[in-house]
Write a protein that holds these residues in place. Structure first.
Motif, PDB file in Angstrom:
ATOM      1  N   LYS A 407     -56.192   8.306 -37.167  1.00 38.60           N
ATOM      2  CA  LYS A 407     -56.970   8.833 -38.653  1.00 38.60           C
ATOM      3  C   LYS A 407     -56.669  10.153 -38.842  1.00 38.60           C
ATOM      4  CE  LYS A 407     -60.858   5.717 -37.800  1.00 38.60           C
ATOM      5  NZ  LYS A 407     -62.407   5.574 -37.317  1.00 38.60           N
ATOM      6  N   GLY A 408     -56.694  10.467 -40.008  1.00 35.20           N
ATOM      7  CA  GLY A 408     -56.295  11.816 -40.660  1.00 35.20           C
ATOM      8  C   GLY A 408     -54.759  12.108 -40.604  1.00 35.20           C
ATOM      9  N   LYS A 409     -54.045  13.348 -41.170  1.00 32.69           N
ATOM     10  CA  LYS A 409     -53.088  13.564 -41.407  1.00 32.69           C
ATOM     11  C   LYS A 409     -52.154  13.596 -40.486  1.00 32.69           C
ATOM     12  CE  LYS A 409     -54.062  16.201 -45.703  1.00 32.69           C
ATOM     13  NZ  LYS A 409     -55.713  15.940 -45.552  1.00 32.69           N
ATOM     14  N   ALA A 410     -52.452  13.685 -39.158  1.00 33.70           N
ATOM     15  CA  ALA A 410     -51.700  13.739 -38.084  1.00 33.70           C
ATOM     16  C   ALA A 410     -50.592  12.451 -37.799  1.00 33.70           C
ATOM     17  CB  ALA A 410     -52.107  14.079 -36.590  1.00 33.70           C
ATOM     18  N   PHE A 411     -51.326  11.399 -38.286  1.00 33.46           N
ATOM     19  CA  PHE A 411     -50.851  10.045 -37.884  1.00 33.46           C
ATOM     20  C   PHE A 411     -49.512   9.917 -38.452  1.00 33.46           C
ATOM     21  CE2 PHE A 411     -50.310   5.619 -40.155  1.00 33.46           C
ATOM     22  CZ  PHE A 411     -50.389   5.068 -38.876  1.00 33.46           C
ATOM     23  N   ALA A 431     -44.279  18.633 -35.021  1.00 34.92           N
ATOM     24  CA  ALA A 431     -45.211  18.095 -35.983  1.00 34.92           C
ATOM     25  C   ALA A 431     -44.800  18.546 -37.210  1.00 34.92           C
ATOM     26  CB  ALA A 431     -46.665  18.875 -35.882  1.00 34.92           C
ATOM     27  N   SER A 432     -44.902  17.466 -38.207  1.00 34.00           N
ATOM     28  CA  SER A 432     -44.382  17.959 -39.527  1.00 34.00           C
ATOM     29  C   SER A 432     -45.636  18.209 -40.411  1.00 34.00           C
ATOM     30  CB  SER A 432     -43.637  16.794 -39.904  1.00 34.00           C
ATOM     31  OG  SER A 432     -42.405  16.596 -39.328  1.00 34.00           O
ATOM     32  N   LYS A 460     -56.833  17.682 -32.242  1.00 35.45           N
ATOM     33  CA  LYS A 460     -57.409  18.508 -33.135  1.00 35.45           C
ATOM     34  C   LYS A 460     -56.378  19.741 -33.178  1.00 35.45           C
ATOM     35  CE  LYS A 460     -62.200  17.903 -32.075  1.00 35.45           C
ATOM     36  NZ  LYS A 460     -63.367  18.435 -31.523  1.00 35.45           N
ATOM     37  N   VAL A 461     -55.493  20.128 -32.377  1.00 32.60           N
ATOM     38  CA  VAL A 461     -54.733  21.196 -32.443  1.00 32.60           C
ATOM     39  C   VAL A 461     -53.547  20.560 -33.451  1.00 32.60           C
ATOM     40  CG1 VAL A 461     -52.579  22.454 -31.587  1.00 32.60           C
ATOM     41  CG2 VAL A 461     -55.082  22.198 -30.352  1.00 32.60           C
ATOM     42  N   CYS A 462     -53.122  19.338 -33.136  1.00 31.96           N
ATOM     43  CA  CYS A 462     -52.241  18.476 -34.089  1.00 31.96           C
ATOM     44  C   CYS A 462     -52.842  18.607 -35.544  1.00 31.96           C
ATOM     45  CB  CYS A 462     -51.783  17.304 -33.615  1.00 31.96           C
ATOM     46  SG  CYS A 462     -50.722  17.422 -32.063  1.00 31.96           S
ATOM     47  N   GLU A 463     -53.778  18.366 -35.728  1.00 31.50           N
ATOM     48  CA  GLU A 463     -54.188  18.031 -36.977  1.00 31.50           C
ATOM     49  C   GLU A 463     -54.157  19.278 -37.849  1.00 31.50           C
ATOM     50  OE1 GLU A 463     -55.834  15.509 -40.211  1.00 31.50           O
ATOM     51  OE2 GLU A 463     -55.006  15.124 -38.019  1.00 31.50           O
ATOM     52  N   LEU A 465     -52.234  21.652 -37.193  1.00 31.42           N
ATOM     53  CA  LEU A 465     -50.732  21.985 -37.534  1.00 31.42           C
ATOM     54  C   LEU A 465     -50.260  21.124 -38.762  1.00 31.42           C
ATOM     55  CD1 LEU A 465     -49.032  21.931 -33.963  1.00 31.42           C
ATOM     56  CD2 LEU A 465     -49.813  24.074 -35.448  1.00 31.42           C
ATOM     57  N   VAL A 466     -50.360  19.753 -38.840  1.00 32.80           N
ATOM     58  CA  VAL A 466     -49.782  18.999 -39.978  1.00 32.80           C
ATOM     59  C   VAL A 466     -50.531  19.269 -41.322  1.00 32.80           C
ATOM     60  CG1 VAL A 466     -49.389  17.069 -38.410  1.00 32.80           C
ATOM     61  CG2 VAL A 466     -51.322  17.066 -39.636  1.00 32.80           C
ATOM     62  N   THR A 467     -51.645  19.745 -41.161  1.00 33.47           N
ATOM     63  CA  THR A 467     -52.720  20.316 -42.340  1.00 33.47           C
ATOM     64  C   THR A 467     -51.998  21.280 -43.298  1.00 33.47           C
ATOM     65  OG1 THR A 467     -54.394  19.158 -41.670  1.00 33.47           O
ATOM     66  CG2 THR A 467     -54.951  20.444 -43.469  1.00 33.47           C
ATOM     67  N   GLU A 468     -51.493  22.228 -42.555  1.00 31.00           N
ATOM     68  CA  GLU A 468     -50.905  23.448 -43.014  1.00 31.00           C
ATOM     69  C   GLU A 468     -49.879  23.168 -44.094  1.00 31.00           C
ATOM     70  OE1 GLU A 468     -51.737  26.779 -42.852  1.00 31.00           O
ATOM     71  OE2 GLU A 468     -53.500  25.828 -41.971  1.00 31.00           O
TER      72      GLU A 468
END
Length: 468
Positions: A407-411, A431-432, A460-463, A465-468
């Motif tokens: 769930k979320g943008k890291a998917f 991470a993109s 949470k760290v990955c989320e 990163l990808v949200t930026e």
């Protein structure tokens, strides 16, 4: 015009800096409020590959046990020094002559430490001998395991991890990853469950003491007499439904050769009652070679975090870089890794300790900065980056990340190697972001009692990163 260009460049630089500061602030906020860090440690390193600048470092130069993210070290080194098409080879040969179906000589199987050699491959060896007209072997059935030394566990491995499937006994001759697959289904109430074990072999014994649909029999347990280095597979307890498991078998080379002998007998080829071990003579005639590219081994090592696959790459590095043809040991793999670390990354091996290829050892010590150096090096070299990136688990999709970040943008936007041993939980990869930026990151959680909490922190760290 020049002023306009300078102003544009200045604004762009300020935008990147502001973005970096915002990202760093978010990560700082997470680190300062994460409950898991009240009783444990973490090292974090984040690098913006698109801009070519470091973004965030928290205790990134400290040493930690890496667990399975050390497979990134092994993978990058192997792709650089061996290449994705490097062939693993298991060779079948014989000496002597064949007359009227009888081989007056010996059969040799030369092991090449292929971790993906399965039952179907063993069938091909047997079929090749049968197709050569051999119906009786008057000489010996010989396993050549001279490629490596005789040590079947890595330095610093935990002795009580056996008989788990993730820690097989290492050998140049591996069958079914040194393991057997066991399935049991219930029968009529009070009767023993029906057991099926593969590969079929007379090298192990089955001791089935289970009871079907009988809760009083207790929990189903499947093990073997591993403390005695035995291969008596013991099944006890209640069989309420179909269940499957995999356990390792003692002495992988013997499991391979004895199962081959058993298979030859099943196909109607007479052999001696036992097998031998020796180096194949140069004059032996090669009749079949099973080849497998390193890329296939790499895929399993990273996607499934397979320790055997990683160790095989480590040993092949030691053999190739040490210009050895026999007796390769873990120290040879270590030397190959250290040489690459020094010559290609410009880092001092004296600052770290790497003793195996999988990250299982208790003696490994690396820093997030070191793992980051390997990720950056791979990114800068497309012939390494492409196969590495393809082999890394994808968040929420496959491998060891299949059930994380769904769930979320890291998917789908994170490709990373996981690592878990007792007290350690780590994650490292790429991470993109939604804005199109590409990040490399390393997170090593240490002194963790509950890995789930560390995984939640990493996600949470990955989320972020990808949200930026």
């Amino acid at each position: 015009m020049k002023q306009a260009i300078l102003l544009f460049v200045l604004c762009a630089c300020l935008t990147v800096t502001a973005s970096a500061q915002t990202l760093a602030e978010k990560l700082d906020a997470l680190v300062s409020t994460a409950s898991i860090l009240r009783t444990s440690e973490v090292g974090i390193c984040v690098y913006d590959l698109t801009a070519g600048i470091p973004i965030y470092r928290y205790q990134a130069d400290k040493l930690y046990r890496p667990a399975s993210i050390e497979k990134i070290v092994t993978a990058v080194t192997a792709l650089s020094e061996l290449g994705k098409d490097y062939p693993y080879q298991t060779r079948l040969s014989y000496s002597g002559t064949i007359a009227e179906g009888r081989l007056k000589g010996d059969v040799y199987v030369v092991g090449g430490f292929d971790p993906e050699f399965m039952e179907s491959d063993l069938e091909l060896l047997a079929d090749t001998l049968y197709g050569s007209g051999i119906r009786q072997i008057d000489g010996r059935l010989v396993g050549d395991v001279s490629m490596t030394d005789s040590v079947y566990w890595g330095k610093g491995w935990s002795w009580d991890d056996t008989p788990e499937a993730f820690q097989p006994y290492l050998s140049p001759l591996m069958l079914n990853r040194g393991c057997v697959d066991i399935t049991i289904v219930p029968g009529a109430q009070g009767t023993a469950g029906e057991v099926k074990i593969s590969p079929a072999s007379d090298y192990y014994q089955t001791d089935n003491r289970t009871l079907s649909r009988t809760p009083a029999a207790g929990r189903l347990r499947i093990t073997r007499n591993w403390l005695e280095n035995g291969n008596r597979i013991l099944l006890t307890g209640n069989v309420a439904s179909r269940q499957s498991t995999t356990i390792n078998i003692y002495d992988s080379k013997a499991f391979f050769m004895e199962t081959l002998r058993y298979l030859l007998t099943q196909k109607g080829i007479e052999t001696a009652d036992s097998v031998d071990y020796a180096s194949a003579p140069a004059e032996a005639l090669t009749v079949y070679t099973r080849k497998r590219p390193l890329e296939e081994v790499l895929h399993r090592a990273l996607k499934e975090s397979d320790n055997l696959a990683a160790e095989s790459m480590f040993y092949h590095l030691g053999m190739r870089c040490g210009h050895k043809t026999s007796g390769t040991g873990s120290k040879d793999g270590q030397k190959a890794v250290y040489r690459f670390m020094k010559d290609s990354l410009g880092l001092s091996p004296a600052d770290y300790k790497i003793v195996d290829g999988s990250g299982v050892s208790l003696y490994n010590y690396v820093s997030p900065d070191l793992i980051m150096a390997y990720l950056k090096y791979a990114y800068q070299n497309p012939h390494i980056y492409r196969p590495l990136y393809e082999a890394l688990p994808i968040a929420g999709i496959d491998g060891t990340l299949k059930y994380r970040m769904r769930k979320g943008k890291a998917f789908r936007h994170v490709r990373a190697k996981t690592g878990t041993v007792t007290g350690i939980c780590s994650l490292a990869g790429y991470a993109s972001s939604v804005s199109g930026r590409q990040y490399a990151f390393v997170i090593i959680n240490q002194n963790v009692l509950k890995a789930r909490q560390a995984r939640d922190f990493q996600d949470k760290v990955c989320e972020i990163l990808v949200t930026e």
